[in-house]
Write a protein that holds these residues in place. Structure first.
Motif, PDB file in Angstrom:
ATOM      1  N   ILE A   1       0.826  -1.201   0.000  1.00  0.00           N
ATOM      2  CA  ILE A   1       0.000   0.000   0.000  1.00  0.00           C
ATOM      3  C   ILE A   1       0.868   1.262   0.000  1.00  0.00           C
ATOM      4  N   LEU A   2       2.073   1.169   0.583  1.00  0.00           N
ATOM      5  CA  LEU A   2       2.960   2.328   0.658  1.00  0.00           C
ATOM      6  C   LEU A   2       3.513   2.681  -0.722  1.00  0.00           C
ATOM      7  N   SER A   3       3.931   1.670  -1.483  1.00  0.00           N
ATOM      8  CA  SER A   3       4.442   1.935  -2.833  1.00  0.00           C
ATOM      9  C   SER A   3       3.328   2.447  -3.737  1.00  0.00           C
ATOM     10  N   PHE A   4       2.131   1.890  -3.587  1.00  0.00           N
ATOM     11  CA  PHE A   4       0.984   2.348  -4.383  1.00  0.00           C
ATOM     12  C   PHE A   4       0.668   3.810  -4.060  1.00  0.00           C
ATOM     13  N   LEU A   5       0.685   4.153  -2.781  1.00  0.00           N
ATOM     14  CA  LEU A   5       0.394   5.522  -2.360  1.00  0.00           C
ATOM     15  C   LEU A   5       1.424   6.499  -2.921  1.00  0.00           C
ATOM     16  N   CYS A   6       2.707   6.184  -2.759  1.00  0.00           N
ATOM     17  CA  CYS A   6       3.754   7.089  -3.242  1.00  0.00           C
ATOM     18  C   CYS A   6       3.698   7.251  -4.758  1.00  0.00           C
ATOM     19  N   GLY A   7       3.498   6.134  -5.467  1.00  0.00           N
ATOM     20  CA  GLY A   7       3.413   6.222  -6.920  1.00  0.00           C
ATOM     21  C   GLY A   7       2.257   7.091  -7.374  1.00  0.00           C
ATOM     22  N   CYS A   8       1.081   6.877  -6.798  1.00  0.00           N
ATOM     23  CA  CYS A   8      -0.102   7.655  -7.191  1.00  0.00           C
ATOM     24  C   CYS A   8       0.046   9.130  -6.835  1.00  0.00           C
ATOM     25  N   LEU A   9       0.613   9.418  -5.657  1.00  0.00           N
ATOM     26  CA  LEU A   9       0.788  10.813  -5.252  1.00  0.00           C
ATOM     27  C   LEU A   9       1.755  11.540  -6.178  1.00  0.00           C
ATOM     28  N   MET A  10       2.825  10.879  -6.592  1.00  0.00           N
ATOM     29  CA  MET A  10       3.787  11.538  -7.471  1.00  0.00           C
ATOM     30  C   MET A  10       3.241  11.686  -8.895  1.00  0.00           C
ATOM     31  N   ILE A  11       2.410  10.742  -9.330  1.00  0.00           N
ATOM     32  CA  ILE A  11       1.724  10.924 -10.618  1.00  0.00           C
ATOM     33  C   ILE A  11       0.793  12.115 -10.528  1.00  0.00           C
ATOM     34  N   PHE A  12       0.051  12.189  -9.425  1.00  0.00           N
ATOM     35  CA  PHE A  12      -0.858  13.315  -9.227  1.00  0.00           C
ATOM     36  C   PHE A  12      -0.091  14.633  -9.229  1.00  0.00           C
ATOM     37  N   ALA A  13       1.032  14.693  -8.505  1.00  0.00           N
ATOM     38  CA  ALA A  13       1.819  15.923  -8.451  1.00  0.00           C
ATOM     39  C   ALA A  13       2.302  16.332  -9.836  1.00  0.00           C
ATOM     40  N   ALA A  14       2.741  15.358 -10.626  1.00  0.00           N
ATOM     41  CA  ALA A  14       3.268  15.662 -11.951  1.00  0.00           C
ATOM     42  C   ALA A  14       2.174  16.136 -12.909  1.00  0.00           C
ATOM     43  N   ILE A  15       1.021  15.463 -12.900  1.00  0.00           N
ATOM     44  CA  ILE A  15      -0.025  15.869 -13.834  1.00  0.00           C
ATOM     45  C   ILE A  15      -0.649  17.199 -13.413  1.00  0.00           C
ATOM     46  N   CYS A  16      -0.687  17.465 -12.107  1.00  0.00           N
ATOM     47  CA  CYS A  16      -1.153  18.778 -11.639  1.00  0.00           C
ATOM     48  C   CYS A  16      -0.203  19.871 -12.108  1.00  0.00           C
ATOM     49  N   THR A  17       1.092  19.596 -11.983  1.00  0.00           N
ATOM     50  CA  THR A  17       2.085  20.557 -12.455  1.00  0.00           C
ATOM     51  C   THR A  17       1.927  20.804 -13.946  1.00  0.00           C
ATOM     52  N   ALA A  18       1.775  19.725 -14.718  1.00  0.00           N
ATOM     53  CA  ALA A  18       1.639  19.863 -16.167  1.00  0.00           C
ATOM     54  C   ALA A  18       0.400  20.667 -16.547  1.00  0.00           C
ATOM     55  N   SER A  19      -0.729  20.385 -15.905  1.00  0.00           N
ATOM     56  CA  SER A  19      -1.976  21.073 -16.267  1.00  0.00           C
ATOM     57  C   SER A  19      -1.954  22.544 -15.863  1.00  0.00           C
ATOM     58  N   THR A  20      -1.495  22.840 -14.643  1.00  0.00           N
ATOM     59  CA  THR A  20      -1.488  24.228 -14.188  1.00  0.00           C
ATOM     60  C   THR A  20      -0.483  25.074 -14.965  1.00  0.00           C
ATOM     61  N   VAL A  21       0.680  24.509 -15.248  1.00  0.00           N
ATOM     62  CA  VAL A  21       1.686  25.273 -15.976  1.00  0.00           C
ATOM     63  C   VAL A  21       1.297  25.419 -17.446  1.00  0.00           C
ATOM     64  N   ALA A  22       0.585  24.444 -17.993  1.00  0.00           N
ATOM     65  CA  ALA A  22       0.064  24.592 -19.367  1.00  0.00           C
ATOM     66  C   ALA A  22      -0.916  25.763 -19.442  1.00  0.00           C
ATOM     67  N   LEU A  23      -1.727  25.920 -18.400  1.00  0.00           N
ATOM     68  CA  LEU A  23      -2.637  27.068 -18.350  1.00  0.00           C
ATOM     69  C   LEU A  23      -1.859  28.374 -18.185  1.00  0.00           C
ATOM     70  N   SER A  24      -0.775  28.338 -17.424  1.00  0.00           N
ATOM     71  CA  SER A  24       0.072  29.522 -17.285  1.00  0.00           C
ATOM     72  C   SER A  24       0.707  29.894 -18.621  1.00  0.00           C
ATOM     73  N   PHE A  25       1.152  28.887 -19.367  1.00  0.00           N
ATOM     74  CA  PHE A  25       1.704  29.125 -20.699  1.00  0.00           C
ATOM     75  C   PHE A  25       0.668  29.821 -21.580  1.00  0.00           C
ATOM     76  N   ALA A  26      -0.572  29.328 -21.535  1.00  0.00           N
ATOM     77  CA  ALA A  26      -1.636  29.916 -22.343  1.00  0.00           C
ATOM     78  C   ALA A  26      -1.895  31.368 -21.956  1.00  0.00           C
ATOM     79  N   ALA A  27      -1.790  31.665 -20.646  1.00  0.00           N
ATOM     80  CA  ALA A  27      -2.006  33.039 -20.179  1.00  0.00           C
ATOM     81  C   ALA A  27      -0.894  33.960 -20.660  1.00  0.00           C
ATOM     82  N   TYR A  28       0.365  33.498 -20.591  1.00  0.00           N
ATOM     83  CA  TYR A  28       1.488  34.305 -21.080  1.00  0.00           C
ATOM     84  C   TYR A  28       1.384  34.541 -22.585  1.00  0.00           C
ATOM     85  N   LEU A  29       0.888  33.546 -23.315  1.00  0.00           N
ATOM     86  CA  LEU A  29       0.819  33.653 -24.780  1.00  0.00           C
ATOM     87  C   LEU A  29      -0.180  34.717 -25.229  1.00  0.00           C
ATOM     88  N   GLN A  30      -1.134  35.063 -24.366  1.00  0.00           N
ATOM     89  CA  GLN A  30      -2.145  36.052 -24.732  1.00  0.00           C
ATOM     90  C   GLN A  30      -1.523  37.407 -25.080  1.00  0.00           C
TER      91      GLN A  30
END
Length: 420
Positions: free
Chosen positions: A82-111
């Motif tokens: 359960i510990l490896s599953f938790l760490c893996g899922c949390l780091m996937i979540f952190a990475a995809i959150c980073t990708a989505s939020t920064v992609a929106l930031s990129f779109a805002a700068y491009l305006q």
């Protein structure tokens, strides 16, 4: 997977992820609490990041496989799946959150340069870099080098403008205060990113040597840049003005060089784009590791024979990232991403301590220095500092963060019962 990443590319991957967009967003708030001691907050935050980075260096050389935190927990705590599953899922979540939020930031700068729906731009950016990562890690590595050099040039322009100010360096004599520590707790998030690079250990040449070197060199380089940026910011604006600004670097430059300020806006496009690319890359490697460990469907461990890239895992990460775009609450999502990352940092440091006590004779290509009676001091200190940083989020972040942890644990229990 093919070992195609040398020391230089690993350094650029880590440096590019650390430099990213973090410093643009935290420097103003940190100045509001650290005041003239802002530069010292950068130094303290760098030390805190270094302590955890050393633990990552030790584990990544012991287990140089795609999946990083997931693999570490699976190897060290085989009975605590359960510990490896938790760490893996949390780091996937952190990475995809980073990708989505920064992609929106990129779109805002491009305006400022091209008017188009921000959501459409964000999706296009995610599609483009997903394809780049599928094309191959070496190809994305060369693109990362170019983007990192461009984003570094933006910070160097800012530093140069600060160096020309008569008050540059005056803050070096600032008195010590508790505000410096509080500032470091905010600035620490600007150093996040070194942990993403260890996901490339399986594709690194001589990982037992190059991974620790890349981590230490990238942290040293970014610390020098960040400290000098802090001194330049204090030379151009007062701490109170820095705190009130929503775009600190651009606003500070605008007072002294409007042309440089506009150029910095364009450079921010490269900084955000680079962060998106590396976050998607790191998440795909964690998915690959979890698929190999049968905690994700086996199909996501598929590798393109010619390109040597996990193409189905990359597509999975792209699909997951799209789910977060409609939320559009960039600050909250980014803070939750940082929150779950720090939770994993505590677990990783604790794992280093546990493995040292359980198997002290194991050969370690890299060993965190310093131990008393067999207890590694620095990982213990790193875990304590990470725990301290957990108490510097807004209330809403805790609700969402703990909700995610509980959700992951419930998913694990449901999957475990189904397999049973």
């Amino acid at each position: 997977m093919q070992k195609s990443l040398g020391l230089l590319m690993l350094i650029f991957y880590a440096t590019g992820m650390i430099l990213g967009a973090g410093v643009y967003s935290v420097i103003g708030k940190a100045a509001g609490v650290a005041h003239e001691g802002l530069w010292l907050s950068f130094v303290l935050a760098a030390v805190a990041a270094l302590l955890t980075a050393l633990s990552y260096a030790e584990l990544s050389t012991l287990f140089p496989k795609a999946g990083a935190e997931y693999v570490y927990m699976k190897e060290i705590f085989p009975q605590r799946k359960i510990l490896s599953f938790l760490c893996g899922c949390l780091m996937i979540f952190a990475a995809i959150c980073t990708a989505s939020t920064v992609a929106l930031s990129f779109a805002a700068y491009l305006q400022d340069f091209f008017k188009a729906p921000e959501a459409l731009i964000a999706v296009a950016v995610l599609i483009f870099f997903t394809l780049v990562n599928i094309w191959g890690v070496r190809e994305s590595g060369w693109m990362n080098i170019v983007f990192t050099l461009v984003e570094l040039s933006g910070l160097l322009i800012f530093i140069y403008a600060g160096l020309k100010q008569p008050d540059f360096g005056k803050a070096l004599s600032a008195p010590l205060s508790w505000g410096i520590v509080n500032g470091a707790s905010l600035i620490f998030f600007a150093y996040l990113g070194f942990e993403s690079m260890v996901n490339l250990a399986e594709e690194a040449k001589e990982p037992e040597k190059n991974i620790p070197r890349a981590i230490l060199i990238s942290l040293a380089l970014t610390t020098v840049v960040y400290v000098t940026v802090g001194l330049a910011a204090l030379a151009m604006m007062s701490p109170d003005d820095l705190e009130k600004s929503d775009a600190v670097l651009s606003d500070a430059l605008m007072r002294h060089s409007p042309e440089a300020a506009r150029a910095l806006g364009g450079i921010a496009l490269f900084a955000t784009a680079n962060t998106v690319m590396i976050a998607l890359l790191a998440a795909s490697r964690i998915c690959l590791g979890m698929a190999r460990g049968r905690d994700l469907p086996k199909m996501f461990s598929a590798i393109l024979p010619k390109r040597q890239s996990p193409w189905l895992a990359s597509l999975l990460v792209f699909a997951l990232t799209l789910l977060f775009l409609p939320l559009k609450k960039i600050e909250i999502i980014a803070s939750v991403s940082s929150f779950v990352t720090i939770v994993v940092f505590i677990i990783v440091n604790a794992a280093v301590v546990y493995l040292r006590r359980k198997d002290p004779a194991r050969k370690r290509p890299f060993r965190v220095p310093g131990a008393i009676a067999g207890w590694p001091v620095l990982p213990l200190l790193a875990a304590g500092i990470a725990l301290f940083f957990l108490f510097h989020f807004e209330e809403q972040v805790y609700y969402v963060g703990f909700g995610i942890v509980i959700f992951v644990l419930l998913v694990y229990q449901a999957l475990h019962r189904r397999r049973a």
